[in-house]
Write an enzyme that holds these catalytic residues in place. Structure first.
Site, PDB file in Angstrom:
ATOM      1  N   THR A   1      20.543 -49.512  32.658  1.00  0.00           N
ATOM      2  CA  THR A   1      21.551 -48.467  32.487  1.00  0.00           C
ATOM      3  C   THR A   1      22.699 -48.578  33.479  1.00  0.00           C
ATOM      4  O   THR A   1      23.863 -48.411  33.137  1.00  0.00           O
ATOM      5  CB  THR A   1      20.882 -47.087  32.617  1.00  0.00           C
TER       6      THR A   1
ATOM      7  N   THR B   1      15.492 -49.216  35.197  1.00  0.00           N
ATOM      8  CA  THR B   1      14.535 -48.473  36.022  1.00  0.00           C
ATOM      9  C   THR B   1      13.087 -48.627  35.553  1.00  0.00           C
ATOM     10  O   THR B   1      12.166 -48.479  36.356  1.00  0.00           O
ATOM     11  CB  THR B   1      14.875 -46.966  36.053  1.00  0.00           C
ATOM     12  N   ASP B   2      12.870 -48.926  34.272  1.00  0.00           N
ATOM     13  CA  ASP B   2      11.507 -48.907  33.719  1.00  0.00           C
ATOM     14  C   ASP B   2      10.527 -49.754  34.511  1.00  0.00           C
ATOM     15  O   ASP B   2       9.432 -49.314  34.845  1.00  0.00           O
ATOM     16  CB  ASP B   2      11.508 -49.441  32.280  1.00  0.00           C
TER      17      ASP B   2
ATOM     18  N   LYS C   1       7.635 -45.603  39.195  1.00  0.00           N
ATOM     19  CA  LYS C   1       8.389 -44.656  38.369  1.00  0.00           C
ATOM     20  C   LYS C   1       7.411 -43.596  37.866  1.00  0.00           C
ATOM     21  O   LYS C   1       6.416 -43.936  37.232  1.00  0.00           O
ATOM     22  CB  LYS C   1       9.047 -45.395  37.198  1.00  0.00           C
TER      23      LYS C   1
END
Lengths: 461, 461
Positions: free
Chosen positions: A107, A183-184, A262
């Site tokens: 992102t 970020t995953d 996360k």
């Protein structure tokens, strides 16, 4: 080329636009066989497929609508948006530290503008400066796009190449490195780089964003500034993740690459240090260390780039009634390492003992972690744990399952000799095993609750 | 029978004791090929193996030492302990509610005494009264041992039998049910009973302990009192888990059976409600509801016992670089349901798309959950998620992966028709999907930090 009013649309998607007399930037309601969608028709990248319309909905998310399911489109208005970022030359100041930003995708990289109407990486220093001019106050930025992938598609090949790239940048004398990343699976990459780039003389800071920069609540600019500041000015020469701390825009937390995970699918404050406390609080202007025992910046230190990985490694996430075939299939398919995420202190049910014993006999390395995520494996407590130890499972203390997966892949590229594997796995490289959980490491540092933050700020005072 | 000084020891273990002139209750230092262990030699169950010595270490844990590894044993002292619980008749008071305690095993059941020197269930009402006399102030207790297994060995057979047993007890007019259970997979059983016993007229409270009752920090007695009070007196007629709340002995938290997870391998305050807030705070004297929307006690309501389970269900816990064989093997081995715990909003890498598509084509039901544990699956946000939806993966909102595993097994025992499966999976039975996370549900209720507890108590005031 498609007409400019249909930027990027081709094939069935273009036909649908034409049929219903709507264009890119039309504000529409789309009736489909799957329900009604409302939003603004976005331009489409020429490399994207030709069967979806992409709408930006009022909540800021994009939705893709399959052309063949569309029954009707009603135009309500027109909302042309100019997302193009004015590109200016990134100013260079010889007094400022030099930072290299390596882009891998995600992102933070891919949504910095909508010039092409699609999710594509747009990433020159000039574009970044146009989007976040504050960066020029922090450092001289050089950017390089390594990949443009969602983080779940990052893997060993990318880890190894990125590690080598980091080695080159350090060789070239850069003062700090920032890695833009989805970020995953950011924490997997952070673990991989922690093992593949050891003894770095400079900070290596991985950063991403949970909300794209066209959304009002975006964390992209703030995270980027914090990460660049850390890379340029901090004393923390480790592989870290720099992401949103609390729910308010006050500060980022800097997490050790081997202890971060996360923990929320959509919140900005999603990354948490587990079984430890974060290394530091970071703002675009300041780094405030929380931990004392990190590796200091030292431009004379030579980094050790050790970019290897054995891919035949898997995680088995235990659930009640798990059947032997889960283990047997892995062995049959040639896996060389298995990370079990057991229940409680490190348990699986009895029917798995025999296939695990056979796996170990065949030379497969089997290690145990806990799926509680917090706490230690302790296999001496119950008979069942001792049985598993006797079979040859190696307990991994408080190493996170994801980190054990990455480390086992890395270790097995060095050796397959069991005692050597055990020794390497249990010798921490950068706190992937900690001696003792800091008191309340489980409980505090959750952030976001004013009272907790007051408590944190008291500690820091 | 072994000599009384060697209670329960046989074979090689007995020989070692005799060789080194030590006995049960000797306080010893044992030198082994694996290191030195210090502790008191515990009696051994006659059903236990004959090759281990069991030591109680000073930290309260037991350790098993393999006789053949022992090189020397030095006696330092002698600490005979009498763990036998004086058994008295459990007093019956017609004015008090009747509670049935069903035992399945685990620490709370198995360590209530060391009469036999081993981990065995000891569980009559008289024994419980002897150990925790306060229970008689709360209710009339009837106990029944269903199993004596560690919770990781609980499975569908035990879930179904327990559900039917609960149905019988309700039929017999009991005022509440307590289930003693190992903590490791307590949340799996809680989910199973939530689906298998619907519309219960009375509370069904699952309880366990993280530390056995012979350890000073044991939570066994406190948890048992809280659970019995909840079953006997509370208005909350749901399947719940009643376990230690904060790190101090102040109160337990009552968690909904579908929203609870073990989050620390050894802490007493290990259970957490995820994506919601706990139903209530509980002490041995009082239940203080936190949530308002629970099912009330209603002795006229008829429970629906629906005790079925399809065992061919699995969890695939995604990690970067996961290979297609992980999915292919499950399909080849006849699995009918797969729960994917994806990264972020519900993602896996591209190489898995094709095997997943084929699995769906063959009639395997594939559902998506998030391995962040907190937050929702949102597969419309990125192209990749939409691709997975097109393939036929069903997103499970904010259902926990473990709960999705249990529910999918339960649903597939009713139907294998895709749209029917989808409908049943996405129709919440007891908040396994919540409409919206309560603000800060992610952050608060972690307990244990005085400031957080003050904050919680303010809310409750």
């Amino acid at each position: 080329m498609a007409d400019d009013k249909y930027k990027g649309y081709r094939g069935p998607a273009l036909s649908v636009l034409k049929n219903f007399n709507v264009y890119v930037w039309s504000d529409v309601e789309v009736e489909t066989t799957k329900g009604v969608f409302a939003g603004v028709i976005l331009p489409r990248s020429e490399t994207a497929d030709d069967c979806h319309l992409v709408l930006k909905m009022s909540n800021g998310y994009n939705v893709g609508v399959l052309a063949e399911n569309i029954q009707n489109i009603r135009e309500i208005g027109h909302k042309e948006a100019h997302y193009k970022i004015p590109e200016s030359e990134f100013p260079r100041d010889p007094a400022k530290p030099n930072v290299t930003l390596l882009g891998t995708g995600g992102t933070i990289a891919s949504r910095l503008d909508y010039r092409t109407g699609a999710v594509i990486p747009a990433f020159t220093p000039g574009e970044l400066y146009g989007a976040v001019p504050e960066l020029a106050d922090i450092c001289n930025l050089k950017t390089e796009k390594l990949y443009g992938v969602f983080s779940e598609n990052m893997g060993p090949e990318q880890y190894m190449f990125t590690a080598k790239k980091i080695g080159e940048e350090i060789e070239n004398g850069v003062d700090g490195i920032v890695i833009g990343h989805g970020t995953d699976a950011m924490h997997h990459t952070a673990a991989a780089l922690s093992f593949m780039v050891q003894d770095s003389p400079v900070p290596i800071v991985i950063v991403g964003s949970q909300r794209s920069s066209d959304r009002p609540s975006s964390d992209a600019a703030f995270n980027l500034q914090c990460a660049c500041h850390t890379a340029a000015h901090s004393d923390i020469a480790e592989v870290t993740v720099c992401m949103f701390g609390p729910t308010s825009d006050q500060y980022n937390l800097l997490h050790k690459g081997t202890r971060v995970r996360k923990m929320h699918s959509s919140y900005r404050s999603t990354f948490r240090t587990l079984g430890d406390i974060p290394i530091a609080m970071v703002t675009p202007e300041k780094v405030t260390p929380i931990k004392k025992d990190y590796k200091r910046r030292d431009m004379n230190r030579k980094p050790k780039i050790d970019a290897v990985f054995e891919e035949m490694v898997s995680i088995v996430y235990y659930y009640p009634n798990m059947r032997p075939d889960i283990i047997e299939s892995l062995v049959d398919n040639g896996y060389k390492g298995i990370v079990i995420a057991g229940t409680g202190l490190g348990h699986v049910n009895k029917p798995l003992y025999e296939p695990i014993r056979k796996a170990v006999e065949k030379g497969v390395q089997v290690v145990m972690t806990v799926q509680t995520l917090w706490g230690y494996v302790q296999m001496y407590v119950y008979d069942t744990g001792r049985d598993l130890l006797d079979i040859g499972i190696m307990p991994m203390e408080n190493m996170l399952p994801e980190v054990a997966y990455i480390k086992l892949g890395w270790v097995l590229a060095h050796t397959t000799e069991r005692e050597e594997v055990r020794k390497m796995m249990l010798t921490p490289i950068n706190d992937e095993i900690t001696e003792r959980e800091p008191f309340d490491g489980y409980l505090i540092w959750q952030g976001g609750v004013p009272e907790v933050e007051e408590f944190i700020s008291k500690i820091l005072r």
